[in-house]
Design a protein around this motif. Structure first.
Motif, short mmCIF file in Angstrom:
data_model
loop_
_atom_site.label_atom_id
_atom_site.label_comp_id
_atom_site.label_asym_id
_atom_site.label_seq_id
_atom_site.Cartn_x
_atom_site.Cartn_y
_atom_site.Cartn_z
N PRO A 1 0.82 -1.22 0.00
CA PRO A 1 0.00 0.00 0.00
C PRO A 1 0.85 1.27 0.00
CG PRO A 1 -0.79 -1.57 1.64
CD PRO A 1 0.54 -2.09 1.15
N GLY A 2 0.34 2.29 -0.68
CA GLY A 2 0.96 3.60 -0.66
C GLY A 2 2.12 3.78 -1.62
N GLN A 3 2.54 2.72 -2.32
CA GLN A 3 3.66 2.83 -3.25
C GLN A 3 3.14 3.07 -4.67
OE1 GLN A 3 6.57 3.01 -1.81
NE2 GLN A 3 5.62 2.47 0.15
N MET A 4 4.06 3.33 -5.58
CA MET A 4 3.70 3.56 -6.97
C MET A 4 3.81 2.26 -7.77
SD MET A 4 2.67 6.60 -7.29
CE MET A 4 2.57 6.63 -9.08
N ALA A 5 2.91 2.09 -8.71
CA ALA A 5 2.92 0.93 -9.59
C ALA A 5 2.93 1.41 -11.04
CB ALA A 5 1.71 0.05 -9.33
N TRP A 6 3.68 0.69 -11.85
CA TRP A 6 3.76 0.98 -13.28
C TRP A 6 3.28 -0.24 -14.06
CZ3 TRP A 6 7.28 4.92 -15.74
CH2 TRP A 6 7.66 5.91 -14.82
N LEU A 7 2.58 0.01 -15.16
CA LEU A 7 2.21 -1.04 -16.09
C LEU A 7 2.83 -0.70 -17.45
CD1 LEU A 7 0.54 -3.60 -16.86
CD2 LEU A 7 -1.28 -2.02 -17.54
N VAL A 8 3.52 -1.67 -18.03
CA VAL A 8 4.19 -1.47 -19.32
C VAL A 8 3.57 -2.43 -20.32
CG1 VAL A 8 6.39 -1.40 -20.53
CG2 VAL A 8 6.31 -0.93 -18.07
N LEU A 9 3.06 -1.90 -21.44
CA LEU A 9 2.50 -2.69 -22.53
C LEU A 9 3.29 -2.38 -23.80
CD1 LEU A 9 -1.37 -2.31 -22.09
CD2 LEU A 9 0.00 -4.33 -21.62
N SER A 10 3.79 -3.42 -24.46
CA SER A 10 4.61 -3.20 -25.64
C SER A 10 4.50 -4.39 -26.58
CB SER A 10 6.07 -3.00 -25.25
OG SER A 10 6.90 -2.89 -26.40
N PRO A 11 4.63 -4.16 -27.89
CA PRO A 11 4.64 -5.29 -28.85
C PRO A 11 6.01 -5.94 -28.97
CG PRO A 11 4.76 -3.22 -30.03
CD PRO A 11 4.60 -2.86 -28.58
N SER A 12 7.03 -5.36 -28.34
CA SER A 12 8.39 -5.89 -28.47
C SER A 12 9.06 -6.00 -27.11
CB SER A 12 9.23 -4.99 -29.40
OG SER A 12 9.25 -3.66 -28.90
N THR A 13 10.22 -6.65 -27.05
CA THR A 13 10.94 -6.88 -25.79
C THR A 13 12.23 -6.07 -25.75
OG1 THR A 13 12.15 -8.79 -26.69
CG2 THR A 13 10.00 -9.21 -25.66
N ILE B 1 10.81 -7.00 -19.23
CA ILE B 1 10.73 -7.69 -20.51
C ILE B 1 10.23 -6.77 -21.63
CG2 ILE B 1 9.74 -9.68 -21.72
CD1 ILE B 1 11.71 -10.43 -19.56
N PRO B 2 9.10 -6.05 -21.49
CA PRO B 2 8.62 -5.19 -22.59
C PRO B 2 9.58 -4.03 -22.84
CG PRO B 2 6.91 -5.57 -20.93
CD PRO B 2 8.17 -6.03 -20.34
N ASP B 3 9.64 -3.60 -24.08
CA ASP B 3 10.50 -2.48 -24.46
C ASP B 3 9.82 -1.17 -24.05
OD1 ASP B 3 12.11 -0.58 -25.61
OD2 ASP B 3 12.12 -1.49 -27.60
N PRO B 4 10.39 -0.41 -23.10
CA PRO B 4 9.74 0.83 -22.65
C PRO B 4 9.73 1.91 -23.71
CG PRO B 4 11.93 0.65 -21.68
CD PRO B 4 11.66 -0.66 -22.39
N TYR B 5 10.57 1.80 -24.74
CA TYR B 5 10.65 2.83 -25.78
C TYR B 5 9.57 2.65 -26.85
CZ TYR B 5 15.14 3.63 -23.57
OH TYR B 5 16.12 3.89 -22.65
N THR B 6 8.95 1.48 -26.89
CA THR B 6 7.86 1.25 -27.84
C THR B 6 6.58 0.88 -27.09
OG1 THR B 6 8.44 -1.10 -28.06
CG2 THR B 6 9.47 0.46 -29.59
N SER B 7 6.46 1.35 -25.87
CA SER B 7 5.38 0.88 -25.01
C SER B 7 4.41 1.99 -24.66
CB SER B 7 5.96 0.30 -23.71
OG SER B 7 6.54 1.34 -22.94
N ALA C 1 -9.15 -7.84 -31.75
CA ALA C 1 -9.18 -9.31 -31.65
C ALA C 1 -8.01 -9.91 -32.41
CB ALA C 1 -10.50 -9.83 -32.21
N GLY C 2 -7.27 -10.80 -31.74
CA GLY C 2 -6.12 -11.45 -32.36
C GLY C 2 -4.81 -10.72 -32.18
N ARG C 3 -4.85 -9.48 -31.69
CA ARG C 3 -3.61 -8.73 -31.47
C ARG C 3 -2.92 -9.22 -30.19
NH1 ARG C 3 -3.59 -3.87 -34.36
NH2 ARG C 3 -4.88 -4.16 -36.24
N GLU C 4 -1.59 -9.14 -30.13
CA GLU C 4 -0.83 -9.57 -28.98
C GLU C 4 0.02 -8.43 -28.43
OE1 GLU C 4 1.49 -12.97 -29.94
OE2 GLU C 4 -0.23 -14.31 -30.17
N ALA C 5 0.22 -8.43 -27.11
CA ALA C 5 1.08 -7.44 -26.47
C ALA C 5 1.75 -8.10 -25.27
CB ALA C 5 0.30 -6.22 -26.04
#
Length: 313
Positions: A241-253, A264-270, A294-298
């Motif tokens: 509790p009380g801390q910061m959380a980040w979510l990274v979504l990217s098509p590449s690693t 694992i995900p590439d932060p520069y394309t995320s 539909a059918g896309r992956e990340a």
């Protein structure tokens, strides 16, 4: 544990109350007010994983009489380890809202990503034809993930009633399967009654763990993965509790080291999301999913930064 309570000093309406107990029947949180008393709330059912609790109940839509139309209501509560109590995550939400018949006798099974709420639907007030229907419900929004489905839709003299659904997770199993049992009755012909069963085996696709996890980062939660879905999200429970959380979504690693962890995900394309973790240890990253996905992956990974600067994920 949930139950219906009546006999209030200021109203004749009933309400849903609950208590949290552990496996040794020690009471952890007593006499929790799940609903108010502005209408009648009855016949509750509950399931969950000890962290999330999903409660379904009959919700009287006619507040002037106890004999009015009933719909199915759903609410979600979450355990707050900081204050040692359950807290409301999603307020009273109506499912199966119709004005011409009764939806009653709900039963709940928690399947991890979704919740199945089965109920008895009085299709025809004149012939008292009852069918068994169900919703697939997102536990973090209490919204239906799919249209209402009919498990058994008899007609005329056939009644399907009294559904009970139980998940294999309730016994400690990790499977997402659940079994539904209900009664079928041929009224007016032989008056015979039978018990019928169905097994639910949800198909959530293939998930691949790419590694990178480390530390005490909580448990990943994902809402309804459909497109479009304006209420989609990725969440985490059991975080600090009380801390910061980040979510990274990217098509590449990229495989960037962060202390003992690997991003694992590439932060520069995320796409990056940041949120503060609530006292209950829950954090949600809203994702408004448009059509055509539909059918896309990340590749998805979440990162939690501690007060000392360390990371886990």
């Amino acid at each position: 544990i949930v139950w219906s309570r009546s006999g209030f000093a200021t109203t004749s309406n009933s309400a849903i109350r609950g208590a949290v107990v552990d496996r040794n029947i020690n009471v952890l949180d007593n006499f929790v007010g799940i609903t108010g008393t502005t209408r009648d709330y009855d016949d509750p059912a509950v399931d969950g994983d000890g962290d999330l609790f999903i409660i379904a109940y009959e919700r009287n839509e006619d507040t002037t009489t106890t004999a009015g139309d009933n719909d199915i209501g759903v609410t979600t509560w979450i355990w707050d380890p900081t204050n040692n109590q359950v807290e409301s995550l999603v307020a009273d939400t109506v499912l199966g809202a119709t004005n011409s018949d009764d939806e009653t006798n709900p039963s709940v099974a928690y399947l991890g990503g979704q919740v199945v709420v089965a109920f008895e639907d009085e299709d025809d007030l004149a012939t008292t034809d009852y069918d068994i229907r169900y919703f697939a419900v997102d536990p973090f929004t209490c919204l239906s993930c799919e249209p209402t489905n009919s498990v058994a839709a008899g007609s005329g003299t056939v009644k399907e009633r009294f559904p009970v659904i139980v998940a294999r997770r309730s016994s400690g199993d990790s499977s997402d399967q659940a079994m539904l049992i209900y009664n079928t009755e041929d009224t007016g012909v032989t008056d015979n009654g039978n018990l019928t069963g169905r097994i639910f085996d949800p198909n959530d696709g293939v998930l691949q763990d790419l590694g990178g996890g480390c530390g005490n980062a909580g448990q990943l939660r994902v809402g309804c993965a459909r497109s479009p879905n304006g209420a989609a999200f990725i969440g985490v429970t059991g975080a600090s509790p009380g801390q910061m959380a980040w979510l990274v979504l990217s098509p590449s690693t990229s495989n960037i080291s962060c202390g003992p962890c690997t991003l694992i995900p590439d932060p520069y394309t995320s796409i990056l999301y940041t949120r503060s973790i609530a006292a209950s240890g829950y954090v949600a990253f809203p994702l408004s999913l448009p059509s055509g996905l539909a059918g896309r992956e990340a590749i998805a990974q979440w990162i939690l930064f501690g007060s000392s600067g360390g990371c886990s994920g």
